[in-house]
Design an enzyme around this catalytic site. Structure first.
Site, PDB file in Angstrom:
ATOM      1  N   MET A  21       0.849  -1.204   0.000  1.00 50.79           N
ATOM      2  CA  MET A  21       0.000   0.000   0.000  1.00 50.79           C
ATOM      3  C   MET A  21       0.877   1.245   0.000  1.00 50.79           C
ATOM      4  O   MET A  21       1.654   1.477   0.936  1.00 50.79           O
ATOM      5  CB  MET A  21      -0.944  -0.004   1.214  1.00 50.79           C
ATOM      6  CG  MET A  21      -2.094  -0.993   1.075  1.00 50.79           C
ATOM      7  SD  MET A  21      -3.251  -0.895   2.460  1.00 50.79           S
ATOM      8  CE  MET A  21      -2.350  -1.764   3.746  1.00 50.79           C
ATOM      9  N   CYS A 104      -2.862  -1.955 -10.467  1.00 51.03           N
ATOM     10  CA  CYS A 104      -3.171  -0.595 -10.013  1.00 51.03           C
ATOM     11  C   CYS A 104      -4.165   0.050 -10.970  1.00 51.03           C
ATOM     12  O   CYS A 104      -3.951   0.100 -12.169  1.00 51.03           O
ATOM     13  CB  CYS A 104      -1.908   0.249  -9.914  1.00 51.03           C
ATOM     14  SG  CYS A 104      -2.285   1.905  -9.315  1.00 51.03           S
ATOM     15  N   GLY A 205      -8.977  -8.651  -1.359  1.00 50.60           N
ATOM     16  CA  GLY A 205     -10.138  -7.784  -1.552  1.00 50.60           C
ATOM     17  C   GLY A 205     -11.178  -7.965  -0.478  1.00 50.60           C
ATOM     18  O   GLY A 205     -11.795  -9.023  -0.362  1.00 50.60           O
ATOM     19  N   GLY A 227      -5.204  -5.644   3.026  1.00 54.99           N
ATOM     20  CA  GLY A 227      -4.755  -4.268   2.842  1.00 54.99           C
ATOM     21  C   GLY A 227      -5.406  -3.347   3.840  1.00 54.99           C
ATOM     22  O   GLY A 227      -4.957  -3.200   4.984  1.00 54.99           O
ATOM     23  N   ARG A 228      -6.537  -2.738   3.442  1.00 55.62           N
ATOM     24  CA  ARG A 228      -7.184  -1.731   4.289  1.00 55.62           C
ATOM     25  C   ARG A 228      -7.528  -2.279   5.659  1.00 55.62           C
ATOM     26  O   ARG A 228      -7.536  -1.544   6.646  1.00 55.62           O
ATOM     27  CB  ARG A 228      -8.428  -1.191   3.574  1.00 55.62           C
ATOM     28  CG  ARG A 228      -8.083  -0.341   2.349  1.00 55.62           C
ATOM     29  CD  ARG A 228      -9.281  -0.138   1.464  1.00 55.62           C
ATOM     30  NE  ARG A 228      -9.760  -1.409   0.905  1.00 55.62           N
ATOM     31  CZ  ARG A 228     -10.907  -1.554   0.263  1.00 55.62           C
ATOM     32  NH1 ARG A 228     -11.692  -0.516   0.088  1.00 55.62           N
ATOM     33  NH2 ARG A 228     -11.259  -2.743  -0.213  1.00 55.62           N
TER      34      ARG A 228
HETATM   35  C1  FMN Z   1      -3.765   3.395   0.497  1.00 58.58           C
HETATM   36  C2  FMN Z   1      -3.630   2.258  -0.489  1.00 58.58           C
HETATM   37  C3  FMN Z   1      -2.479   2.144  -1.237  1.00 58.58           C
HETATM   38  C4  FMN Z   1      -2.324   1.079  -2.136  1.00 58.58           C
HETATM   39  N1  FMN Z   1      -1.139   0.937  -2.807  1.00 58.58           N
HETATM   40  C5  FMN Z   1      -0.916  -0.181  -3.543  1.00 58.58           C
HETATM   41  C6  FMN Z   1       0.355  -0.471  -4.085  1.00 58.58           C
HETATM   42  O1  FMN Z   1       1.342   0.274  -3.895  1.00 58.58           O
HETATM   43  N2  FMN Z   1       0.485  -1.609  -4.829  1.00 58.58           N
HETATM   44  C7  FMN Z   1      -0.557  -2.478  -5.031  1.00 58.58           C
HETATM   45  O2  FMN Z   1      -0.376  -3.510  -5.680  1.00 58.58           O
HETATM   46  N3  FMN Z   1      -1.760  -2.230  -4.511  1.00 58.58           N
HETATM   47  C8  FMN Z   1      -1.966  -1.128  -3.759  1.00 58.58           C
HETATM   48  N4  FMN Z   1      -3.168  -0.943  -3.156  1.00 58.58           N
HETATM   49  C9  FMN Z   1      -4.203  -1.972  -3.299  1.00 58.58           C
HETATM   50  C10 FMN Z   1      -4.099  -2.998  -2.163  1.00 58.58           C
HETATM   51  O3  FMN Z   1      -2.858  -3.679  -2.215  1.00 58.58           O
HETATM   52  C11 FMN Z   1      -5.231  -4.037  -2.260  1.00 58.58           C
HETATM   53  O4  FMN Z   1      -5.131  -4.742  -3.459  1.00 58.58           O
HETATM   54  C12 FMN Z   1      -6.613  -3.410  -2.198  1.00 58.58           C
HETATM   55  O5  FMN Z   1      -6.679  -2.385  -1.215  1.00 58.58           O
HETATM   56  C13 FMN Z   1      -7.691  -4.453  -1.910  1.00 58.58           C
HETATM   57  O6  FMN Z   1      -7.433  -5.121  -0.713  1.00 58.58           O
HETATM   58  P1  FMN Z   1      -8.179  -4.730   0.682  1.00 58.58           P
HETATM   59  O7  FMN Z   1      -9.647  -4.803   0.428  1.00 58.58           O
HETATM   60  O8  FMN Z   1      -7.682  -5.761   1.649  1.00 58.58           O
HETATM   61  O9  FMN Z   1      -7.744  -3.335   1.004  1.00 58.58           O
HETATM   62  C14 FMN Z   1      -3.359   0.126  -2.300  1.00 58.58           C
HETATM   63  C15 FMN Z   1      -4.522   0.264  -1.540  1.00 58.58           C
HETATM   64  C16 FMN Z   1      -4.659   1.301  -0.637  1.00 58.58           C
HETATM   65  C17 FMN Z   1      -5.915   1.399   0.192  1.00 58.58           C
END
Ligand code: FMN
Length: 340
Positions: A21, A104, A205, A227-228
């Site tokens: 992230m 991304c 996700g 992630g979040r």
């Molecule tokens: C603040 C933020 C920054 C992120 N930066 C990246 C990143 O640098 N590389 C990447 O592959 N995904 C990035 N993501 C996506 C997350 O890795 C992840 O795929 C996405 O948030 C879904 O997962 P979650 O529902 O557990 O958050 C980012 C997400 C957030 C919220």
């Protein structure tokens, strides 16, 4: 489990991974998550061009520490020679894995063919993966989405393709690029992807709780990436491992543990990024960690004006004491989850 020759997590899995992230998963935050039981962590994404040109911001993102291993450095870009140069430069930093960001969704990245933009041009996608695999001295993993939009869900093809290219694991954020973060992640794809490839498959996700992680694993993957759900809640890894191993829910971390975590993270971030920046940036995190504790709303304005890290830590410790929860250590919360 193994990703290439790298042991990740317990021998029979599943893998609990911290998602890359941007502006979140710097070294201090990754170490906190690791200490809470994350089996695998990833850096913030690093733009290949910037890295090849020696941009300081990109170079800083290569900082890794032994106590967070296994760790993957994530790169993005779609120019094969640049991605190869960037992979070689990243490899010098000594990561266990190199991950390619093929998911991304933000316009300025996907729009020019990087990140999820690769999902619109599978020949390019393949060529980028092959190029990086060809030069990388460490296993290469792929993180992507289901497809560009609902009419172009290509993940099964992608899963087969990246395996043939020599990738070592696949992470799928179960949304399309067009969705961004809207709607729900569709975990039902995981079972189908599982059939399309024998690569270790990590689902991603909308995992916000240990129970979510358990359900995602039941839907057919070898690991979950969070992630979040880990921002302001690094305990989610300990909670998930405990639920999986012991079949029971760990109680939520108490006030002392949560305040202790803020203190630890503030200290680490100040040492890593410098006091002024750490104190300023941490202001946006207090509510996430502490927002529901008694008296927080009265304390918050004061925290927002503090300029020095030691003062912030002192104020937090006093707050903990006022709640009858003196902070002495951040490791008191545990589901038996510290480094394995
Ligand atoms: C603040 C933020 C920054 C992120 N930066 C990246 C990143 O640098 N590389 C990447 O592959 N995904 C990035 N993501 C996506 C997350 O890795 C992840 O795929 C996405 O948030 C879904 O997962 P979650 O529902 O557990 O958050 C980012 C997400 C957030 C919220």
């Amino acid at each position: 489990m193994r990703i290439g020759a790298v042991d990740v997590g317990p021998p029979k899995g599943p893998i609990l991974a911290l998602a890359p992230m941007d502006d979140v998963t710097d070294l201090p935050f990754r170490r906190i998550c690791k200490a809470q039981g994350a089996d695998l962590v990833f850096t913030e994404f690093v733009q290949s061009d910037q890295l090849v040109h020696g941009a300081k911001r990109a170079e800083k993102r290569l900082d890794i520490a032994d106590d967070e291993r296994p760790v993957g450095i994530q790169l993005y870009g779609s120019a094969e020679p640049r991605m190869q140069q960037a992979a070689l430069r990243a490899a010098e930093a000594g990561p266990d894995l190199i991950d390619i960001n093929c998911g991304c969704w933000v316009k300025k990245i996907a729009g020019r063919g990087d990140g999820a933009g690769l999902l619109r041009d599978l020949a390019k996608f393949e060529s980028v993966v092959r190029a990086v695999v060809e030069v990388s001295p460490v296993p290469v993993t792929i993180k992507t989405r289901l497809g560009w939009d609902d009419d172009n869900v290509v993940i099964l093809e992608v899963a087969r393709m990246v395996e043939q290219c020599g990738a070592a694991a696949l992470t799928v954020h179960c949304r399309t690029r067009k969705q961004g973060y809207t709607g729900d992640a569709d975990w039902s794809w995981l079972a189908r992807i599982r059939e399309a490839t024998s690569l270790p498959l990590i689902g991603n996700g909308d995992v916000r709780t240990a129970e979510d992680a358990q359900r995602m694993l039941e839907s057919g993957c070898d690991g979950v990436m969070i992630g979040r759900g880990a921002i302001h809640n690094p305990w989610i890894f300990a909670q998930t491992r405990h639920l999986l191993d012991a079949g029971e829910r760990l109680p939520p971390p108490d006030a002392a543990t949560r305040i202790g975590m803020c203190i630890a993270l503030l200290r680490e971030t100040a040492a890593y990024r410098g006091e002024a920046r750490a104190v300023r940036e941490f202001r946006k995190h207090y509510r996430g960690y502490l927002g529901d504790l008694p008296g927080f709303d009265a304390l918050r304005p004061e925290l927002m004006t503090i300029e020095h890290e030691a003062e912030a830590r002192g104020r937090l410790a006093a707050y903990a004491a006022s709640l009858g929860a003196p902070v002495d250590t951040v490791s008191s919360y545990s589901g038996g989850s510290t480094a394995r």
